[in-house]
Design a protein around this motif. Structure first.
Motif: not given
Length: 323
Positions: A177-178, A304-308, A313-320
């Motif tokens: 999670e990022v 994968q982590v870079t893309a997340a 950053a774009r969405s302002g949400k954490s990404v799994r």
């Protein structure tokens, strides 16, 4: 470093400009130069193709080499986007060739020792890992493609992927999670120059990473890699230095500091050629049909982590992430 590597012969170099390629080959000791990828791939002496072109060109060129039956050693990141990287991994698997990624800091003796200490349980249960990577402003230091977003410009693909990979390498676990903040581009600066990432690993460890290239740092000492556990802490300072120069050019060494409830220890490491080590490790992987020091899957995980991070950053949400 290729010249110094064991069991290595520099066969040829490919350039868009045949005359420039011939001059480069003569200067550095290659046997010949090529004017096209087809010419290179038809050479039976070539076993490995090293892809050292701009980031946006890595995947298509590496895929072409894999389809030509050549092992591929590619600069990081493997592709301009996650889809490129996935296609490259698949192409190498389908054509039964090795894929290695130039994550040279895996060859750093301080990082290898840190991995051993973590695995030994000397620090107890690890709770937190942090990485700080601050380098001097690079404006004007590099070719124009370094500043072209269409070719993969930015702090994350240029340097951040190193720290992402190192955290995975030393901990031996995956990021799942990022959350991230990425400095926005401006008309004068079309890519991010400040990045902050926060991670949760699959074993519950938390991590953070910050990197930038806007801090004046002529000695390149403002880098740290730290681990915090139930029995103690561990840290390296300036272990991102580019140890590719000849012996004696740099006078410094790198320390790994370990402080536990049982006492403190400092391990000191002198100058080492990281690039020589990773080249020889890739040769060994081919000879013994083993995994490279950093495989295509390792490169894909970092991508994968870079893309997340970009998505967060774009969405302002954490990404799994699902590895």
């Amino acid at each position: 470093s290729i010249k110094l590597a064991g069991n290595t012969k520099m066969v040829g170099v490919l350039s868009r400009d045949k005359e420039r390629g011939a001059a480069f080959a003569a200067k550095h000791g290659f046997q010949r130069s090529y004017g096209s990828m087809e010419e290179l791939l038809s050479d039976p002496e070539v076993a490995v193709v090293y892809i050292a072109t701009p980031t946006g060109l890595h995947a298509p060129q590496a895929i072409q080499a894999a389809k030509g039956g050549k092992h591929v050693f590619v600069q990081k990141p493997m592709g301009k986007n996650l889809e490129d990287s996935e296609c490259l991994v698949a192409a190498c698997q389908e054509n039964n060739v090795k894929l290695g990624v130039a994550f040279s800091y895996r060859a750093h003796p301080a990082h290898i020792k840190a991995r051993e200490i973590i695995a030994s349980g000397e620090l107890g249960e690890i709770f937190l890992v942090t990485g700080q990577l601050q380098v001097p402003p690079h404006r004007g230091w590099h070719a124009g493609w370094w500043y072209d977003p269409s070719l993969g410009a930015g702090m994350l693909p240029r340097l951040g992927v190193h720290w992402i990979d190192l955290m995975r390498f030393v901990l031996g676990h995956e990021i799942e999670e990022v959350s991230a903040f990425v400095g926005p581009p401006t008309p004068d600066n079309p890519f991010e120059d400040v990045v902050l990432g926060m991670f949760r690993f699959d074993n519950g460890v938390y991590g953070s990473m910050d990197c930038s290239d806007i801090v004046p740092n002529p000695l390149r000492t403002m880098t740290r890699f730290e681990f915090y556990g139930s029995k103690g802490t561990m840290a390296t300072v300036s272990s991102n230095v580019d140890w590719f120069v000849q012996e004696g050019v740099h006078s410094y060494s790198v320390d790994l500091h370990v402080a536990t409830v049982a006492g403190s220890t400092t391990y000191q490491f002198s100058l080492t050629n990281l690039y020589l080590t990773e080249i020889e490790a890739f040769n060994k992987a081919i000879e013994e049909n083993a995994e490279p020091l950093a495989s295509g899957i390792d490169g894909l995980r970092a991508d994968q982590v870079t893309a997340a991070m970009y998505e967060s950053a774009r969405s302002g949400k954490s990404v799994r992430i699902n590895p």
